[in-house]
Design an enzyme around this catalytic site. Structure first.
Site, short mmCIF file in Angstrom:
data_model
loop_
_atom_site.label_atom_id
_atom_site.label_comp_id
_atom_site.label_asym_id
_atom_site.label_seq_id
_atom_site.Cartn_x
_atom_site.Cartn_y
_atom_site.Cartn_z
CD GLN A 88 -3.05 -1.14 2.16
OE1 GLN A 88 -3.12 -0.23 2.98
NE2 GLN A 88 -3.81 -2.22 2.24
CG HIS A 265 -7.89 -5.99 9.45
ND1 HIS A 265 -7.79 -6.48 8.16
CD2 HIS A 265 -6.79 -5.21 9.63
CE1 HIS A 265 -6.70 -6.01 7.58
NE2 HIS A 265 -6.07 -5.24 8.46
CG HIS A 302 -7.61 -1.22 12.67
ND1 HIS A 302 -6.63 -0.27 12.43
CD2 HIS A 302 -7.64 -1.99 11.55
CE1 HIS A 302 -6.10 -0.45 11.24
NE2 HIS A 302 -6.70 -1.50 10.67
CG ASP A 353 -3.15 -0.18 8.40
OD1 ASP A 353 -3.12 -1.02 7.48
OD2 ASP A 353 -4.19 0.15 8.98
#
Length: 491
Positions: A88, A265, A302, A353
């Site tokens: 990412q 998650h 999270h 992340d």
């Protein structure tokens, strides 16, 4: 080869100590920590060499035992990046706009942009992007990364001949960068409640637990537990929306059988909680606990919308919660209740992340800053009995992450891995902080709540000096390879 380091200040048991000498053995672990006043055999023989200071040049490990004097430096345990999606990195700067006619933007619209990247990368490109992200982590002071890896298949959804093909590429990137890694092979079965995986999700999926288990076993030969740069393998459930209950229960049993860490998650978005309640009549963490996933080896990532009873479940299990403040702010996720997790006894860790920014100092202060904004108070994560907040935050950045990655590191003590970071005390932003009374506490607070990764000057992974005076081997070629991929993906 032995190595000894002596900085002006060293973080020992949450406090800064002057002129501590840290001795590292040939296996990359700390074999001794000498306090001032305890003359070592090396010093008695005059075997002290100053080969590094704020202005000196090369820092090369000598033969035999030499004390490397790190002047104007503070030595810290290396930071652990407990939640990373390295690919990412390609999204940085690409999603910060709202499309015409769209009334708002959120996690779900961001996810559509992320899918474009997952569909674009071939194995060579995935390796190049991952290497770039992991080198940036080292430069920032991360010495180990827990990679939440869910790119498994070819672009058409078919398995590679080697089901561990893309896992091998991620591990090769970590090796080239020089960073330790815990690779989590992520289980991803479906597109949501009652939904098959979409075209964009086909690269992520294992249709059943048997195929997942075979693919996971294919990565086991890649493990290097005893090396100076450790390579470990764990498991992950992408989320409760991506796996049905049977798959979750099977994954919990498999992780227990293999004795590996298990991440997921959890409750990142309100929609995830609502859908879980509709499908299972319970909340996400409650479902994971009932399915056997929540143990001391579990890390919830999270936890933005956890209920109080879910925080208690994590604390009772001795589990870890990885918070990713920079990404969570960027995606508009919300602010988790960290005081509830702290009170319940859950451990905290940090992660970069989505790689919108790779900076452990930003993540650490994000933990405290988020609580200050949520509660309208200050020093929210300081000990209940009173005291400074910085040591708790630093522990989350090192020991908390090490626990999430099943890694024997996180403090500067005998037996621990020599994963270490030296920070420059002569940056202008620290001017005056070390003057007067209680200056050590002021320095820790300034580092954690106002520090920056640009202050990191040296990094050791298992005693190996991988970042020297802010320089990293092979960085220029890694940047060039990355730029080629970015140009092709973004046209």
């Amino acid at each position: 080869m032995a190595l000894s380091l002596q900085a002006d200040l060293t973080l020992i048991n949450g406090a800064l100590r002057p002129d501590v000498t840290v001795h590292v053995g040939g296996d990359g672990r700390i074999i001794g920590v000498d306090r001032p006043g305890d003359e070592t055999e090396d010093e008695a023989e005059g075997n002290v060499v100053e080969i590094f200071s704020a202005t000196s040049g090369e820092f090369a490990a000598p033969q035999g035992r030499k004390i490397h004097r790190l002047r104007k430096r503070v030595l810290l345990p290396g930071f652990v990046n407990a939640h990373s999606h390295a690919f990412q990195r390609l999204l940085r700067g690409r999603t910060e706009f709202r499309a015409p006619g769209r009334p708002d933007d959120d996690f779900w619209s961001w996810r559509n942009a992320m899918y474009k990247v997952t569909q674009a990368l071939d194995p060579d490109e995935l390796e190049a992007v991952t290497r770039m992200a992991m080198m940036e982590m080292l430069l920032a002071g991360y010495t180990h990364v827990v990679e939440f890896h869910y790119l498994h298949n070819q672009k058409n959804g078919q398995q590679y001949d080697d089901p561990a093909e893309l896992s091998r590429r991620v591990l090769a990137a970590a090796e080239s960068a020089g960073i330790g890694i815990t690779l989590l092979r992520v289980a991803y079965q479906r597109g949501g409640v009652g939904l098959a995986a979409s075209v964009e999700q086909r690269r992520f999926t294992d249709p059943d637990l048997d195929r997942y288990a075979r693919a996971w076993e294919a990565t086991v030969p890649l493990v290097e537990l005893g090396s100076r740069r450790p390579v470990q393998i764990g498991m992950a459930a992408h989320s409760v929306r991506a796996l049905d209950k049977d798959f979750l229960e099977g994954l919990g049993r498999l992780a227990e059988e293999k004795g590996c860490v298990l991440h997921a998650h959890v409750a990142e978005q309100p929609r995830e909680v609502e859908e879980c309640l509709q499908e299972h009549d319970c909340r996400p963490l409650e479902l994971l606990a009932a399915s056997g996933l929540v143990t001391e080896r579990f890390t919830a990532v999270h936890g933005t919308y956890l209920a109080a009873e879910e925080a208690d479940l994590l604390g009772e299990a001795g589990a870890t919660v990885c918070i990713c403040p920079t990404t969570e702010r960027n995606l508009g996720d919300g602010l988790p209740d960290l005081q509830a997790l702290q009170s319940a006894g859950a451990r905290l860790a940090i992660g970069s992340d989505s790689q919108v920014r790779i900076n452990p100092f930003a993540e650490l202060r994000g933990l405290e800053d988020g609580e200050r904004l949520r509660l309208g108070r200050r020093n929210c994560l300081a000990p209940a009995a009173g005291g400074p907040v910085a040591p708790y935050l630093l522990e989350a950045g090192s020991a908390g992450g090490a626990r999430a990655g099943q890694l024997g590191a996180g403090s500067i003590a005998p037996g621990q891995r020599a994963d270490l970071v030296a920070v420059d005390l002569e940056v202008p932003m620290l001017a005056g902080v070390l003057e007067g009374r209680e200056s050590d506490g002021a320095l820790l607070a300034a580092l954690v709540l106002g520090g920056d990764s640009s202050w990191v000057c040296d990094v050791w992974v298992g005693g190996r000096h991988v970042v020297e005076a802010g320089q990293l081997l092979r960085w220029p070629s890694a940047v060039e390879d990355y730029r080629k991929v970015a140009k092709r993906v973004w046209g």
